[in-house]
Motif scaffolding. Structure first.
Motif, PDB file in Angstrom:
ATOM      1  N   ILE A 108      22.211   8.986  11.819  1.00 19.15           N
ATOM      2  CA  ILE A 108      22.323   9.365  10.410  1.00 19.15           C
ATOM      3  C   ILE A 108      22.906   8.213   9.603  1.00 19.15           C
ATOM      4  O   ILE A 108      23.854   7.557  10.039  1.00 19.15           O
ATOM      5  CB  ILE A 108      23.219  10.601  10.255  1.00 19.15           C
ATOM      6  CG1 ILE A 108      22.559  11.825  10.896  1.00 19.15           C
ATOM      7  CG2 ILE A 108      23.538  10.879   8.788  1.00 19.15           C
ATOM      8  CD1 ILE A 108      23.488  13.018  11.040  1.00 19.15           C
ATOM      9  N   THR A 110      24.124   7.969   5.586  1.00 19.61           N
ATOM     10  CA  THR A 110      24.253   8.683   4.322  1.00 19.61           C
ATOM     11  C   THR A 110      25.395   8.137   3.487  1.00 19.61           C
ATOM     12  O   THR A 110      26.402   7.680   4.030  1.00 19.61           O
ATOM     13  CB  THR A 110      24.475  10.195   4.565  1.00 19.61           C
ATOM     14  OG1 THR A 110      24.702  10.850   3.318  1.00 19.61           O
ATOM     15  CG2 THR A 110      25.671  10.442   5.471  1.00 19.61           C
ATOM     16  N   LEU A 117      28.913  15.584   4.711  1.00 21.72           N
ATOM     17  CA  LEU A 117      27.897  15.503   5.759  1.00 21.72           C
ATOM     18  C   LEU A 117      27.978  16.690   6.701  1.00 21.72           C
ATOM     19  O   LEU A 117      26.958  17.274   7.069  1.00 21.72           O
ATOM     20  CB  LEU A 117      28.049  14.199   6.547  1.00 21.72           C
ATOM     21  CG  LEU A 117      27.112  14.039   7.741  1.00 21.72           C
ATOM     22  CD1 LEU A 117      25.647  14.071   7.304  1.00 21.72           C
ATOM     23  CD2 LEU A 117      27.423  12.757   8.501  1.00 21.72           C
ATOM     24  N   LEU A 121      24.730  19.098   7.290  1.00 20.05           N
ATOM     25  CA  LEU A 121      24.094  19.233   8.603  1.00 20.05           C
ATOM     26  C   LEU A 121      23.986  20.703   9.016  1.00 20.05           C
ATOM     27  O   LEU A 121      22.999  21.105   9.641  1.00 20.05           O
ATOM     28  CB  LEU A 121      24.885  18.458   9.654  1.00 20.05           C
ATOM     29  CG  LEU A 121      24.821  16.928   9.563  1.00 20.05           C
ATOM     30  CD1 LEU A 121      25.702  16.295  10.633  1.00 20.05           C
ATOM     31  CD2 LEU A 121      23.397  16.423   9.691  1.00 20.05           C
ATOM     32  N   ASP A 127      23.164  20.549  12.955  1.00 24.36           N
ATOM     33  CA  ASP A 127      24.500  20.083  13.346  1.00 24.36           C
ATOM     34  C   ASP A 127      24.677  20.051  14.851  1.00 24.36           C
ATOM     35  O   ASP A 127      25.508  19.299  15.368  1.00 24.36           O
ATOM     36  CB  ASP A 127      25.596  20.937  12.694  1.00 24.36           C
ATOM     37  CG  ASP A 127      25.409  22.423  12.945  1.00 24.36           C
ATOM     38  OD1 ASP A 127      24.303  22.936  12.690  1.00 24.36           O
ATOM     39  OD2 ASP A 127      26.373  23.076  13.383  1.00 24.36           O
ATOM     40  N   GLU A 132      25.226  11.152  16.143  1.00 23.96           N
ATOM     41  CA  GLU A 132      25.514   9.757  15.777  1.00 23.96           C
ATOM     42  C   GLU A 132      25.373   9.625  14.268  1.00 23.96           C
ATOM     43  O   GLU A 132      24.295   9.846  13.722  1.00 23.96           O
ATOM     44  CB  GLU A 132      24.559   8.801  16.477  1.00 23.96           C
ATOM     45  CG  GLU A 132      24.995   8.434  17.879  1.00 23.96           C
ATOM     46  CD  GLU A 132      24.217   7.237  18.389  1.00 23.96           C
ATOM     47  OE1 GLU A 132      24.701   6.098  18.240  1.00 23.96           O
ATOM     48  OE2 GLU A 132      23.128   7.457  18.928  1.00 23.96           O
ATOM     49  N   THR A 133      26.457   9.275  13.603  1.00 25.07           N
ATOM     50  CA  THR A 133      26.436   9.242  12.152  1.00 25.07           C
ATOM     51  C   THR A 133      27.080   7.979  11.593  1.00 25.07           C
ATOM     52  O   THR A 133      27.997   7.416  12.200  1.00 25.07           O
ATOM     53  CB  THR A 133      27.185  10.453  11.555  1.00 25.07           C
ATOM     54  OG1 THR A 133      28.583  10.347  11.873  1.00 25.07           O
ATOM     55  CG2 THR A 133      26.645  11.756  12.120  1.00 25.07           C
ATOM     56  N   THR A 134      26.586   7.565  10.433  1.00 28.14           N
ATOM     57  CA  THR A 134      27.275   6.577   9.606  1.00 28.14           C
ATOM     58  C   THR A 134      27.350   7.176   8.216  1.00 28.14           C
ATOM     59  O   THR A 134      26.358   7.707   7.701  1.00 28.14           O
ATOM     60  CB  THR A 134      26.540   5.224   9.561  1.00 28.14           C
ATOM     61  OG1 THR A 134      25.186   5.424   9.137  1.00 28.14           O
ATOM     62  CG2 THR A 134      26.544   4.570  10.922  1.00 28.14           C
ATOM     63  N   THR A 135      28.525   7.121   7.604  1.00 29.59           N
ATOM     64  CA  THR A 135      28.752   7.726   6.297  1.00 29.59           C
ATOM     65  C   THR A 135      29.408   6.701   5.378  1.00 29.59           C
ATOM     66  O   THR A 135      29.556   5.529   5.729  1.00 29.59           O
ATOM     67  CB  THR A 135      29.662   8.951   6.408  1.00 29.59           C
ATOM     68  OG1 THR A 135      30.991   8.511   6.778  1.00 29.59           O
ATOM     69  CG2 THR A 135      29.151   9.947   7.454  1.00 29.59           C
ATOM     70  N   ALA A 152      24.170   1.704  10.661  1.00 33.49           N
ATOM     71  CA  ALA A 152      23.340   2.558  11.511  1.00 33.49           C
ATOM     72  C   ALA A 152      22.541   1.732  12.507  1.00 33.49           C
ATOM     73  O   ALA A 152      22.387   2.111  13.677  1.00 33.49           O
ATOM     74  CB  ALA A 152      22.404   3.404  10.650  1.00 33.49           C
TER      75      ALA A 152
END
Length: 228
Positions: A108, A110, A117, A121, A127, A132-135, A152
């Motif tokens: 992700i 965002t 987030l 999700l 969810d 694996e996320t990047t915010t 990401a």
């Protein structure tokens, strides 16, 4: 084009939240004496607040008040008042399941905060699938700066040309392009095909992409040997 991973945008892509975000900005600005037209704000959805705010009101910044308070109140409006109006985009969960079943590495990216987030999700009903996320917490500058996409790419441990981003705004396309990543766009974020012209393919929503999956840029088997 060999694709081994997908960078997923959330707002406007997996959830239909752009209108709610725009309205929350309008209301938060108005509470502090700034009258900003809805259409003007709506056209900037996809930008992070640090980029959007000074574009609308040049003297404001999220780093100091009143900009800092406006941004905080905007988030609370989305999470407390507008969240019930936000729905999953058609086919969101089914598409994510397909990406994972195909063996693609999904990350992700965002401009949303970690708190936002988490809520989005759940609305998208993914969810339990995406971890694996990047915010905004992982980047100094939000989209259309490339920072979040670059984060990401680094997290996926794949070369940029082995990744594609699924997103919905011209600012996503700009950010991804600066990071060397091509974009598959969806129209459900509310932008025209002309505005999304930098994408390698455009679909109505995740369901439409899923229906055309085998003929899309994603309809190729991943190559596990491409990791850096």
């Amino acid at each position: 084009m060999q694709i081994d991973g997908v960078i997923l945008d959330i707002d406007g892509t997996l959830v239909l939240s752009n209108d709610a975000h725009a309205q929350s900005w309008v209301e938060s600005f108005a509470r502090h004496g700034y009258e900003v037209p809805y259409d003007r704000v709506r056209s900037l959805m996809g930008m992070g607040g640090d980029q959007l705010m000074p574009k609308l009101i040049p003297e404001l910044s999220e780093e100091s008040d009143p900009g800092k308070t406006i941004a905080s109140e905007r988030k609370r409006l989305v999470l407390d008042e507008y969240v019930s109006q936000i729905k999953a985009a058609g086919g969101a969960r089914a598409l994510v399941q397909k990406l994972l079943e195909a063996g693609l590495h999904v990350v992700i990216a965002t401009s949303a905060s970690p708190e936002e987030l988490e809520v989005m999700l759940k609305i998208a009903e993914v969810d339990d699938l995406l971890h694996e996320t990047t915010t905004s917490a992982d980047a100094e500058n939000s989209k259309p700066a490339p920072d979040i996409v670059e984060a990401a790419v680094k997290k996926a441990q794949l070369a940029p040309d082995r990744l594609v981003m699924l997103a919905d705004t011209p600012y996503d396309i700009e950010a991804a392009g600066k990071a060397g990543v091509q974009v598959i766009a969806v129209r459900c974020g509310g932008f025209s095909d002309q505005e999304l012209a930098g994408a390698i393919a455009i679909y109505d929503d995740p369901a439409d992409l899923l229906n055309h999956y085998d003929r899309s840029p994603l309809g190729q088997s991943p190559n596990p040997d491409s990791k850096l």
